[in-house]
Design a protein around this motif. Structure first.
Motif: not given
Length: 352
Positions: A115-140
């Motif tokens: 998906d491209d959007l979430r809560r009216g902003v670019p999805a995390v993997h779009r705003e950053y990158d796929l690797e950072t998004a995966i790590l961010a989810g794991d961190t949370l």
């Protein structure tokens, strides 16, 4: 009797007040630290907003349990149910913990769905990158347990709370896996669909409702009843989302009406319709959400109404909400309990 409009206004105001306190507390529990990019990505969706319904359920349940007026106590310092206990419980930390888990699931959902959007902003993997998004989810995911440690509950209750949250995360993954496999099946039963919704969506509401009971020292009957309340309203919430996707104008939804139908997603509506002889796959002629017309969706909705599928979904949601409210009888009869009942009604009456 309170009108749906008045109830919605009251619920939204109650949620708003608690949301403000949750939003103010998130930076304290999840500060931006080194490596900054990781923590900025982890906070990204949390900072983007959200209704904070699950934290609102948790905080309101805590108020109902200890029988205090809503918003009258410091959420960072709640007295346990046993009057002779000296230590206090930080139920705000627990509320943020469940919202952090919610954000973790959203990041990974967006990656899986591309998906491209979430809560009216670019999805995390779009705003950053796929690797950072995966790590961010794991961190949370891991941070949620660290934050839960800060509630101040005794060791036995913390172990039980950890078990609730860990089991919840496992069930969310199981539910997501079922949802993926359902896309390849045409024989999903209503019972299977409700099981998937329970695991993917409802269990986090269940955790939100029962965690304050665990942390504050309620008895097993109360913990179990509140868990059941969360499961019931969580399933009703998802079923009503299925209905709203078909019945609310696109401009109010913020997305194309009927997108679930176009993408052949399994919902309680389509499962029921297929069981009653309707060729669901042929209700619309395109699999492109951007290409479908409002008149095509209108025609599809008319056919679904003819076999009673939308009425069936609405009635199922109402029954779940009624069952969930009945479970709240384990709580003292107070204003906070009334707000939990109103919140359950709001989840199936809400518009966009």
């Amino acid at each position: 009797m309170t009108s749906p409009e008045a109830r919605e206004e009251a619920v939204l105001e109650a949620v708003r007040k608690r949301r403000e306190q949750v939003n103010e507390s998130i930076p304290d529990e999840l500060p931006i630290q080194r490596p900054e990019r990781l923590y900025e990505a982890s906070r990204y969706l949390l900072d983007a907003g959200g209704k904070r319904l699950r934290p609102a359920v948790l905080l309101t349940t805590a108020e109902a349990l200890v029988d205090v007026e809503p918003m009258s106590q410091d959420y960072r310092s709640f007295q346990p149910i046993a009057a002779d206990e000296a230590s206090t419980i930080d139920v705000m930390a627990a509320a943020i913990s469940v919202e952090v888990i919610q954000s973790f699931t959203l990041i990974h959902d967006d990656i899986m769905d591309d998906d491209d959007l979430r809560r009216g902003v670019p999805a995390v993997h779009r705003e950053y990158d796929l690797e950072t998004a995966i790590l961010a989810g794991d961190t949370l995911y891991s941070k949620a347990f660290e934050i839960l440690l800060e509630t101040g509950a005794d060791a036995d209750r913390l172990v039980e709370a950890f078990e609730v949250l860990a089991t919840t995360c496992t069930k969310i993954c199981e539910g997501q896996s079922l949802d993926v496999t359902f896309e390849e099946r045409e024989d999903v039963s209503p019972a299977e669909y409700l099981e998937m919704v329970e695991q993917k969506t409802a269990v986090l509401y269940a955790a939100s409702a029962c965690l304050p009971a665990v942390l504050l020292g309620a008895d097993v009957e109360t913990v179990d009843a509140l868990y059941g309340y969360g499961l019931d309203i969580g399933r009703a919430f998802q079923i009503q989302d299925d209905v709203l996707d078909l019945t609310v104008p696109s401009e109010k939804l913020g997305k194309q009406r009927g997108s679930d139908l176009v993408e052949n997603k399994q919902t309680l509506i389509t499962v029921h319709a297929r069981d009653h002889g309707l060729d669901v796959e042929d209700l619309v002629d395109t699999t492109d959400v951007d290409a479908v017309t409002e008149s095509e969706i209108d025609d599809a909705v008319a056919e679904l109404e003819t076999v009673g599928s939308i009425s069936y979904a609405n009635e199922t949601a109402r029954e779940l909400v009624s069952q969930g409210k009945d479970r709240l009888e384990v709580l003292p009869d107070n204003e906070a309990r009334g707000q939990l009942c109103d919140l359950a009604d709001y989840l199936i009456e809400r518009g966009y």
